[in-house]
Design an enzyme around this catalytic site. Structure first.
Site, PDB file in Angstrom:
ATOM      1  N   GLU A  22      21.434  31.056 -16.294  1.00 29.77           N
ATOM      2  CA  GLU A  22      21.948  32.117 -15.681  1.00 29.77           C
ATOM      3  C   GLU A  22      23.079  32.690 -15.652  1.00 29.77           C
ATOM      4  O   GLU A  22      23.963  31.986 -15.125  1.00 29.77           O
ATOM      5  CB  GLU A  22      20.934  32.434 -14.409  1.00 29.77           C
ATOM      6  CG  GLU A  22      21.083  33.686 -13.707  1.00 29.77           C
ATOM      7  CD  GLU A  22      20.224  33.804 -12.471  1.00 29.77           C
ATOM      8  OE1 GLU A  22      19.730  34.942 -11.928  1.00 29.77           O
ATOM      9  OE2 GLU A  22      19.733  32.840 -12.184  1.00 29.77           O
TER      10      GLU A  22
ATOM     11  N   LYS B  19      17.601  41.347 -15.141  1.00 28.03           N
ATOM     12  CA  LYS B  19      16.426  40.718 -14.429  1.00 28.03           C
ATOM     13  C   LYS B  19      15.702  41.808 -13.453  1.00 28.03           C
ATOM     14  O   LYS B  19      16.203  42.690 -12.878  1.00 28.03           O
ATOM     15  CB  LYS B  19      17.437  39.952 -13.276  1.00 28.03           C
ATOM     16  CG  LYS B  19      16.444  38.876 -12.420  1.00 28.03           C
ATOM     17  CD  LYS B  19      17.648  37.821 -11.651  1.00 28.03           C
ATOM     18  CE  LYS B  19      16.664  36.837 -10.937  1.00 28.03           C
ATOM     19  NZ  LYS B  19      17.827  35.966 -10.487  1.00 28.03           N
TER      20      LYS B  19
ATOM     21  N   CYS C 122      15.069  33.004 -13.810  1.00 27.87           N
ATOM     22  CA  CYS C 122      15.339  32.289 -12.759  1.00 27.87           C
ATOM     23  C   CYS C 122      14.174  32.676 -11.586  1.00 27.87           C
ATOM     24  O   CYS C 122      12.979  32.529 -11.934  1.00 27.87           O
ATOM     25  CB  CYS C 122      16.492  32.446 -11.766  1.00 27.87           C
ATOM     26  SG  CYS C 122      16.995  31.076 -10.512  1.00 27.87           S
TER      27      CYS C 122
ATOM     28  N   SER D 155      34.378   6.020  11.484  1.00 29.75           N
ATOM     29  CA  SER D 155      33.974   5.632  13.002  1.00 29.75           C
ATOM     30  C   SER D 155      33.091   4.243  12.924  1.00 29.75           C
ATOM     31  O   SER D 155      33.068   3.708  13.974  1.00 29.75           O
ATOM     32  CB  SER D 155      33.538   6.584  13.784  1.00 29.75           C
ATOM     33  OG  SER D 155      31.881   6.861  13.414  1.00 29.75           O
TER      34      SER D 155
END
Length: 432
Positions: free
Chosen positions: A45, A114, A175, A347
């Site tokens: 896309e 789209k 999509c 840490s």
């Protein structure tokens, strides 16, 4: 005699607004597809400009440069004698659309906008694009002069349309349309479309690859057909990582697929399939607008051409996805940032330790890619470490070159956390 078609789809590591680099990767994918005998090539896309352009979609330069890339693609000898399906933004009647442009031999066959937008979670497509809402409606789109000079066309079809070749019919999804309850492939299948394509920019999310596979298998189980899925790969400029997984399915079975996590910038998946398998799977079906093109995806002498058979796709475990997805994102972010490595205050606790392990996982992927002959990864690693002769010898050794940790104690720290930080640093080889 069957009608065997060879089709290619791909995963590309496109960068937002990297028009030259994006064009180069698109051409490379087409070159590979042709070398593998494909007559149709599908890409991700918005592959021309990159998916993550955000508010740059508002700028006329983004549209202009996209057409300049399209002109380059149309003129290239690489794109001849293969149907190319590329993605870019297009302004039609002063409305901006997310489109697929399908062309063959310097002629644009059709532009498909789209129709169903991704506008939830991480996606904000309605901010930049409008959905095409006129089902089964096709208009004439006036091409820019620079494209007219190449194609000799003033206008081309624009809208909800499918492509009819001399031997089959191809329909497009983009999509999110696959994920919609009223997916276009449903009606297209009922109208006789035999090949479905889906161009995506689908980001990595835990177990999402399984959902894609299930949706595509389901789409072709219900109505039969061939389904090509292309996806963006990498971090194209935003915080998301797109994880590839290009695939080809037929009648409910996956027959070819790409990697979910890979450092390859261009991955092309090709499959040879028999249209008669689709036709025998279906009953008699019947009408969407079709654009006819004088081109065949199959060859007359294909009777002995072997077709791809169903395969088992061993998808990653959740633990592997948690490690590999962020590791790939970190690599893309590092190589595009121009920096020389990572610095992590360690840490000895679970958060910083997990982050350190993901960086080490990134180094594992890099060393494997170099060992597999990925020249681009080796070039990027050498640039990061500022040594043109460097070749990583092991993930631990590479980690020591690009990863620095430091123990920053506070009044709440203990000797145990300090020891754990030092021990972990030693295990993965980073400079501590």
């Amino acid at each position: 005699m069957g009608r065997k078609v060879t089709l290619s789809t791909c995963s590309l590591n496109q960068w937002a607004l990297d028009f030259d680099g994006n064009a180069e990767r698109i051409l490379k994918s087409i070159e590979i597809a042709k070398a593998n005998g494909a007559k149709y090539r599908l890409g991700p896309e918005l592959e021309i400009c990159g998916y993550g352009c955000a508010d740059h979609f508002y700028e006329s330069d983004t549209l202009l440069h996209s057409f300049e890339v399209l002109k380059t693609l149309l003129e290239s000898p690489t794109t001849q004698d293969i149907i190319c399906d590329v993605g870019m933004p297009i302004m039609h009647h002063n409305v901006r659309y997310n489109c697929r442009v399908i062309f063959l031999n310097r002629k644009i066959l059709l532009i498909r906008p789209k129709m169903l937008m991704a506008n939830h979670g991480n996606y904000r497509e309605m901010r930049w694009f409008s959905p095409w809402s006129r089902l089964r409606h096709v208009e004439e789109y006036f091409l820019p002069r620079m494209i007219q000079e190449v194609t000799g066309q003033d206008t081309v079809p624009f809208g909800d349309c499918v492509l009819s070749t001399k031997d089959t019919c191809i329909g497009t999804e983009i999509c999110a349309e696959l994920w919609n309850p009223n997916s276009p492939h449903i009606q297209m299948g009922l109208d006789g479309v035999e090949i479905f394509t889906n161009s995506s920019a689908s980001h990595h999310e835990l177990r999402k690859a399984h959902q894609r596979v299930d949706l595509i298998k389901s789409a072709t189980t219900k109505s039969g057909g061939i389904y090509l899925y292309a996806n963006q790969r990498g971090c194209d400029g935003d915080r998301l990582y797109y994880d590839g997984c290009a695939m080809v399915a037929i009648n409910g079975d996956v027959v070819a697929h790409g990697a979910q996590f890979s450092l390859d910038e261009v991955e092309v998946i090709t499959a040879t399939l028999d249209l008669e398998d689709v036709r025998s799977y279906r009953g008699e079906l019947c009408n969407v607008s079709r654009y006819q093109t004088d081109f065949s995806l199959s060859d007359p002498d294909d009777v002995y051409l072997p077709t791809h058979q169903p395969i088992h796709w061993p998808l990653h475990k959740p633990e592997e996805e948690i490690s590999l997805g962020p590791a790939c994102w970190l690599w893309d972010y590092l190589r595009r940032s121009g920096q020389s490595g990572f610095l992590l205050p360690l840490s000895g606790g679970v958060d910083s330790s997990s982050t350190a392990c993901i960086v080490h996982c990134m180094c594992v992927l890099l060393c494997q890619a170099v060992e597999d002959g990925n020249i681009q990864v080796l070039k990027d690693v050498r640039h990061i470490v500022a040594d043109e002769e460097y070749t990583p010898q092991s993930p631990k050794e590479l980690c020591g070159r690009i990863f620095t940790t430091c123990y920053m104690a506070s009044e709440n720290s203990s000797q145990e956390t300090c020891s754990r930080a030092q021990e972990l640093a030693a295990q993965i080889g980073r400079y501590h």
